[in-house]
Scaffold this motif. Structure first.
Motif, PDB file in Angstrom:
ATOM      1  N   GLY A 289     -50.963  22.298   0.289  1.00 56.00           N
ATOM      2  CA  GLY A 289     -49.251  22.346   0.568  1.00 56.00           C
ATOM      3  C   GLY A 289     -48.863  22.150   2.006  1.00 56.00           C
ATOM      4  O   GLY A 289     -48.138  21.452   2.609  1.00 56.00           O
TER       5      GLY A 289
ATOM      6  N   LEU B 183     -49.237  18.624   3.481  1.00 58.16           N
ATOM      7  CA  LEU B 183     -48.226  17.821   2.937  1.00 58.16           C
ATOM      8  C   LEU B 183     -47.072  18.044   3.898  1.00 58.16           C
ATOM      9  O   LEU B 183     -46.246  16.988   4.254  1.00 58.16           O
ATOM     10  CB  LEU B 183     -47.840  18.070   1.461  1.00 58.16           C
ATOM     11  N   LEU B 184     -46.606  19.336   3.857  1.00 59.35           N
ATOM     12  CA  LEU B 184     -45.551  19.428   5.072  1.00 59.35           C
ATOM     13  C   LEU B 184     -45.772  18.946   6.210  1.00 59.35           C
ATOM     14  O   LEU B 184     -44.972  18.251   6.794  1.00 59.35           O
ATOM     15  CB  LEU B 184     -45.482  21.146   5.300  1.00 59.35           C
TER      16      LEU B 184
ATOM     17  N   LEU C 149     -41.865  14.981  -0.342  1.00 60.93           N
ATOM     18  CA  LEU C 149     -43.044  15.657   0.166  1.00 60.93           C
ATOM     19  C   LEU C 149     -42.944  17.095   0.272  1.00 60.93           C
ATOM     20  O   LEU C 149     -43.741  18.075  -0.090  1.00 60.93           O
ATOM     21  CB  LEU C 149     -43.393  15.134   1.655  1.00 60.93           C
ATOM     22  N   ASN C 150     -41.447  17.456   0.859  1.00 60.83           N
ATOM     23  CA  ASN C 150     -41.145  18.725   1.157  1.00 60.83           C
ATOM     24  C   ASN C 150     -41.019  19.655  -0.234  1.00 60.83           C
ATOM     25  O   ASN C 150     -41.637  20.671  -0.258  1.00 60.83           O
ATOM     26  CB  ASN C 150     -40.001  19.062   1.838  1.00 60.83           C
TER      27      ASN C 150
ATOM     28  N   ALA D 278     -44.760  20.147  -1.541  1.00 60.02           N
ATOM     29  CA  ALA D 278     -45.317  20.990  -0.561  1.00 60.02           C
ATOM     30  C   ALA D 278     -44.962  22.435  -0.969  1.00 60.02           C
ATOM     31  O   ALA D 278     -45.719  23.377  -0.890  1.00 60.02           O
ATOM     32  CB  ALA D 278     -45.332  20.562   0.687  1.00 60.02           C
TER      33      ALA D 278
END
Lengths: 462, 424
Positions: free
Chosen positions: A373, A376-377, A446-447, A450
């Motif tokens: 996660g 990803l951030l 993505l956010n 994540a």
């Protein structure tokens, strides 16, 4: 009066209203035998009068200030002689800036046609009138509302409840601003993106491999027909982000592991803030470093090995971006590793595993979703990062995977398309908003993923 | 059974290998930290190495003969005459006197040693002291940018020296005699931007940054705190509140350039606000920093123990009184700390400001929130992109000024956290 002076004056009026309200509530309470007989404390009567005085006035002021220029501009354009009325938005803005330059004295009146000078005079007059009207309106609204509020003060009035509910609404409005901001973002990019797709087809934008946004600004201008294929931009963005991740993930993760498992308190208390200092450095500084130190170094070094490297390579931008992201990865992984319960560590160590085996076989797998996660951030941050790539990556849209070549990114193109003069009906300017929409969607996706992963993982051991 | 090793033997055999692995893993961690810290070190060393010369200026001290006849000026109080008078000639004559081997034919080469703005300095000085006319005065002027570069970087290959061999010899000689000298660059802190590197300064950018930050602070702190109070204390558990929460978390991770697009579309195009002014810059940065402030303020409110609330409620305080009189004062240090960090982020932000036009070349120091202005990071960006190498040292020096602000803000936040935050 200037809007800022007016604002100050309104605040002064509110103070006066407070004082008057306070005094009146006490005066009303006096014959009854003291403030005990009021429903609320005098403070609340004063505060109520002040709020009555200030809120409508500020609303009027904000609306007026937000729309006065638009209205004045429309009036000016409308009053021009028919042969001068502009046919396109671009011409209108050109004409308006000419008029306002004449009005402000930056452009001597001798250089332009007489109707423009007249329009400039009218603009000055309209601005003054608008300024005056706004002042009168705001002050009278403020005084009137304050007076009404003051008049309605009675011992039976529960001022506290009223003040508190107004405050609560104000608090709610502040929180709702987050929604408004999101709506603003969505509408501002969606609207222009929609206009963009009226000019350029979906297929060209999403599947085109050629990006050269130079289009003719005027109908008679000689310019290349613009090409708006976003694939080279996205591959460039992904290439630079990938390089950044190759630097940031191992370095960030290993430092987080060392700091959380091996380092003693003393080392940790020195190293951690130093690492976090990397996150506090403005991106423009990283861009400066990448463009003026790292990129020349890489191209010289490559030349000394006999390899041809561009002076603005993806490697320089990506590498420096990686350094920027290190603290981001390390502090997120640090949190996640620390959240793994001590019992797991103790169990593994008790079985005779070494610390590194415990780390690799027990803690890391347990922390993996959280770390994913965080990564990803970090990717989302790398994709949206602007200044480093604006300064260190190039402008040429190359479809390449070679990190020594120059590539361009989505954010670089947004900045280059939108700095300087723009015209909001050319595909070139609108393309920036379409790219912005894509960027917003990509990072949002993505956010969301994540944040979901991080949150879900954190709940496991709680 | 000698050929079949016992379990203990296997473990002992593998131990060495395992310990080696352990040491290697530990070394990886140390290497990773070393890489990160050396990157930090290289970055700082590079900026300081490039930029310390930006704090030094090169000056020329001359005995200027203010001869009225030479300058075509007989009354120094007459504005018109002052405008028409020749202030270059006295400078050239003074320089020629300092360089004995230069002849009248070298006038142009000699003139190129002194800053083109020196004549304006001279005129302003004479305007302020009209009685100087006819006397000889010792005055200090800025050297020409090329001289400045030669004096500071004469031995650096990266800089191309624009002075001729002859001029270089003169400069060397004058340096030895102290006519050309270096001093602390006060010009850098008292001027706005300029096309001429030796005249360019950061004052305009600093004032622009302060104005922008003021707008951001005044808007984002109260709104952020109010939003945090609502979400923590008053919000009912419903869909709307959830939506607001998710929104705030997402906004915190939206790329900053998107906020630039928002500012351009909403504040400039829709509301017709002027471009490149601190008011609009402040509004955009407000929207950008709000999520940070809301999130940290919520954490601060959460850390106030329920017993405080219950005690206040127990003696009959209303919900609002509990919040405003008890929770807020206790949470304030945490909120301030978060806000300072948010403001530091905003101060270093460049990308959204580029889109709302704060990249314009602006010489004047801004006077108000609606004056065209630039901010420190944008100034760095502008100078870093300049083809003239003399601007690179200004950019590095400006970075040092910016980092000084940022590090002191962060230090203040850390100090406040240590000093004021209470543990319950």
């Amino acid at each position: 009066m200037q809007a800022s002076t007016l604002l100050l004056l309104t605040l002064v009026l509110a103070l006066v209203a407070y004082g008057l309200g306070y005094a009146r509530s006490r005066a009303l309470a006096m014959p009854l035998g003291g403030i005990r007989h009021l429903k609320s404390l005098p403070f609340y009567y004063g505060a109520r009068a002040a709020l009555w005085c200030v809120i409508p006035a500020i609303l009027v002021l904000a609306l007026w200030a937000a729309f006065q220029d638009k209205v004045i501009q429309a009036l000016i354009i409308g009053s021009l002689p028919p042969e001068l009325i502009p046919d396109t938005e671009g011409r209108a803005s050109l004409l308006l800036s000419q008029i306002s330059n004449v009005a402000s004295g930056a452009l001597p009146p001798g250089f332009v046609e007489p109707p423009i000078v007249e329009a400039a005079e009218r603009l000055k007059a309209l601005r003054e009138q608008s300024q005056l009207l706004m002042s009168v309106l705001v002050i009278s609204v403020s005084v009137l509302a304050g007076f009404l509020g003051w008049l309605r003060i009675q011992p039976r009035l529960n001022a506290r409840v009223q003040v508190e509910s107004i405050l609560k609404w104000l608090f709610f409005a502040s929180a709702a601003l987050a929604i408004l901001t999101t709506i603003g973002i969505i509408f501002s990019v969606a609207f222009e993106t929609f206009r963009f797709f009226q000019k350029i087809s979906f297929i060209e934008f999403f599947f085109g491999t050629n990006w050269s946004p130079q289009t003719a600004l005027r109908a008679d201008q000689v310019a290349a027909e613009g090409a708006f294929g976003m694939i080279p931009l996205f591959t460039g963005t992904l290439l630079i982000s990938a390089i950044a991740m190759v630097v940031a993930v191992p370095v960030g993760l290993l430092s987080a592991i060392y700091l959380s498992e091996y380092a003693n308190k003393h080392v940790r208390s020195v190293v951690k803030p130093l690492l976090e200092l990397l996150a506090g450095i403005p991106t423009v500084v990283y861009g400066f470093f990448a463009a003026l130190t790292v990129a020349p170094f890489i191209s010289d070094f490559a030349a000394s090995l006999g390899i041809d490297a561009s002076s603005q390579s993806a490697l320089a931008a990506g590498g420096v971006m990686g350094i920027m992201i290190i603290p981001f990865v390390s502090s997120l992984s640090d949190d996640v590793i620390n959240a793994v319960p001590q019992t797991l560590r103790d169990g593994s160590l008790a079985l005779g595993a070494t610390q590194s085996e415990t780390m690799k076989k027990v803690i890391f797998p347990a922390a993996l979703p959280g770390i994913m996660g965080g990564v990803l951030l970090a990717v989302s941050r790398a994709i949206g990062e602007t200044m480093i790539v604006v300064m260190a990556a190039g402008l040429a849209a190359n479809l390449t995977a070679n990190p020594l070549e120059t590539v361009t990114t989505v954010t670089v193109q947004i900045v280059t398309l939108l700095t300087g003069d723009q015209e909001f009906d050319s595909a070139k300017t609108l393309a920036a908003f379409a790219l912005g929409a894509m960027l917003f969607l990509a990072t949002l996706l993505l956010n969301v993923i994540a944040l979901k992963i991080v949150r879900k993982y954190r709940e496991q051991y709680d | 059974m000698t050929d079949q090793r016992s379990q203990a033997e296997i473990v002992r055999q593998s131990l060495k290998h395992r310990y080696r692995k352990e040491r290697r893993f530990r070394a990886y961690g140390i290497i990773a930290i070393a890489i990160a810290l050396s990157a930090l070190l290289v970055l700082f060393a590079d900026i300081i190495g490039k930029g310390y010369t930006g704090f030094i200026k090169t000056t020329v001290t001359l005995d200027v003969e203010l001869d009225g006849e030479m300058m075509y000026l007989d009354d120094a109080t007459d504005e018109r005459q002052l405008k028409m008078a020749d202030f270059v000639e006295p400078l050239i004559q003074a320089l020629l006197k300092e360089i004995p081997e230069a002849t009248e034919s070298d006038r142009d080469a000699v003139r190129d040693l002194i800053n083109p703005y020196a004549s304006i300095t001279l005129r302003d000085a004479l305007k302020a002291n009209p009685d100087w006319l006819g006397t000889t005065r010792t005055m200090t002027f800025l050297a020409h940018t090329d001289v400045d570069v030669y004096v500071k970087h004469g031995d650096d290959d990266a800089y191309s020296i624009k002075l001729s061999e002859q001029q270089q010899a003169w400069v060397d000689q004058l340096l030895e005699r102290g006519v050309i000298d270096t001093a602390f660059n006060d010009v850098f802190f008292s001027n706005g931007d300029s096309r001429d590197p030796s005249k360019a300064g950061v004052l305009g950018a600093i004032v622009g940054s302060l104005l922008t930050m003021f707008v951001t602070l005044v808007l984002s702190f109260p709104i952020g705190v109010a939003a945090a109070i609502y979400l923590e204390e008053f919000a009912p558990q419903n869909r709307l509140t959830d939506f607001i929460e998710v929104n705030i978390n997402n906004l915190a991770a939206v790329p900053s350039i998107i906020f630039g697009l928002l500012g351009l579309a909403v504040f400039i195009n829709l509301f017709g606000m002027p471009r490149s002014v601190p008011a609009v810059g402040g509004l955009v940065l407000t929207l950008m920093t709000l999520p940070t402030i809301i999130i940290s303020s919520r954490a601060a409110i959460k850390s106030v123990p329920p017993s405080i609330r219950e005690a206040a409620e127990g003696i009959g305080a209303s919900k609002m009184q509990v919040v405003l009189h008890h929770v807020l004062p206790l949470a304030m240090p945490g909120m301030l700390t978060g806000s300072i960090i948010g403001m530091a982020q905003a101060l270093g932000e460049t990308a959204p400001l580029l889109l709302i036009g704060m990249v314009a070349f602006i010489v004047d120091v801004p006077n108000g929130f609606f004056d065209s202005a630039t901010v420190l990071p944008v100034q760095v960006f502008l100078w870093a992109g300049s083809p003239e190498l003399a601007f690179i040292e200004r950019a590095s020096a400006a970075i040092m000024v910016l980092l000084t602000f940022l590090i002191s803000m962060n230090a203040l936040a850390i100090w406040m956290r240590k000093r004021l935050e209470r543990r319950w």
